[in-house]
Design a protein around this motif. Sequence first.
Motif, short mmCIF file in Angstrom:
data_model
loop_
_atom_site.label_atom_id
_atom_site.label_comp_id
_atom_site.label_asym_id
_atom_site.label_seq_id
_atom_site.Cartn_x
_atom_site.Cartn_y
_atom_site.Cartn_z
N LYS A 56 0.76 -1.35 0.05
CA LYS A 56 -0.08 0.04 -0.06
C LYS A 56 0.93 1.41 -0.19
O LYS A 56 0.49 2.29 -0.58
N CYS A 57 2.00 1.24 0.60
CA CYS A 57 2.80 2.59 0.73
C CYS A 57 3.99 2.62 -0.38
O CYS A 57 4.50 3.70 -0.41
N CYS A 58 4.17 1.41 -1.10
CA CYS A 58 5.24 1.55 -2.13
C CYS A 58 4.49 1.88 -3.58
O CYS A 58 3.17 1.73 -3.62
N LYS A 59 5.53 1.90 -4.25
CA LYS A 59 4.71 2.48 -5.84
C LYS A 59 4.20 0.86 -6.48
O LYS A 59 4.72 -0.13 -5.86
N PRO A 60 3.19 1.02 -7.07
CA PRO A 60 2.58 -0.34 -7.51
C PRO A 60 3.65 -1.35 -8.19
O PRO A 60 3.17 -2.57 -8.25
N ARG A 61 4.36 -0.83 -9.12
CA ARG A 61 5.27 -1.67 -9.59
C ARG A 61 6.66 -2.23 -8.81
O ARG A 61 7.35 -2.81 -9.39
N ASP A 62 6.61 -1.71 -7.53
CA ASP A 62 7.88 -1.93 -6.88
C ASP A 62 8.14 -3.61 -6.64
O ASP A 62 7.04 -4.19 -6.35
N HIS A 67 10.09 -3.70 -1.30
CA HIS A 67 8.76 -3.63 0.10
C HIS A 67 9.78 -4.09 1.18
O HIS A 67 9.37 -3.75 2.12
N ALA A 68 10.77 -5.22 0.81
CA ALA A 68 11.53 -5.30 2.23
C ALA A 68 12.59 -4.23 2.52
O ALA A 68 12.56 -3.92 3.71
N LYS A 69 12.67 -3.36 1.49
CA LYS A 69 13.55 -2.12 2.12
C LYS A 69 12.65 -1.24 2.69
O LYS A 69 13.00 -0.69 3.72
N TRP A 70 11.28 -1.14 2.34
CA TRP A 70 10.25 -0.20 3.04
C TRP A 70 10.13 -0.75 4.44
O TRP A 70 10.20 0.25 5.48
#
Length: 142
Positions: A56-62, A67-70
């Motif tokens: 939800k908080c990252c860009k859709p294509r990430d 996501h792990a970095k987030w």
Amino acid sequence: MAPAEGPKGRGRVTVFSMFGPVFGYATTLVDDHQVAYVGPLTPGIEWRLLWRMAEKCCKPRDAQHEHAKWIITQANRSFITGSDVVTKLSDADWEMEPSGRRVELDGSWSNQDVLVTGDLAVPTLATAQTARKFTYWPHYAE
């Protein structure tokens, strides 16, 4: 056959809230790789919620490693700045359930090489410390 054991350790644990639920963050050095362990401590919350929050908080294509970095960034933010910290334990036992997700990062991120997410337990925490916290943004944790 004995049940599989998950990772466990003793050391620094940062306990922080994020969008309501409470999570734990511990790190260890394993085979020359710095490993971040992040998992929910709030009863009834499972580790996959971390990944849904990241989506939800990252860009859709990430990709998954983004996501792990987030996830690592949120845990590290709490450790370094004290943002949303419930408590910091300097020497506590912790244990993670054997199921979960392990992501090797492409390079180091916030001084971490690997992220392991799973259901986490820190026996010294009180019920009030692991209970959901107030947030203005509960929809990120749904």
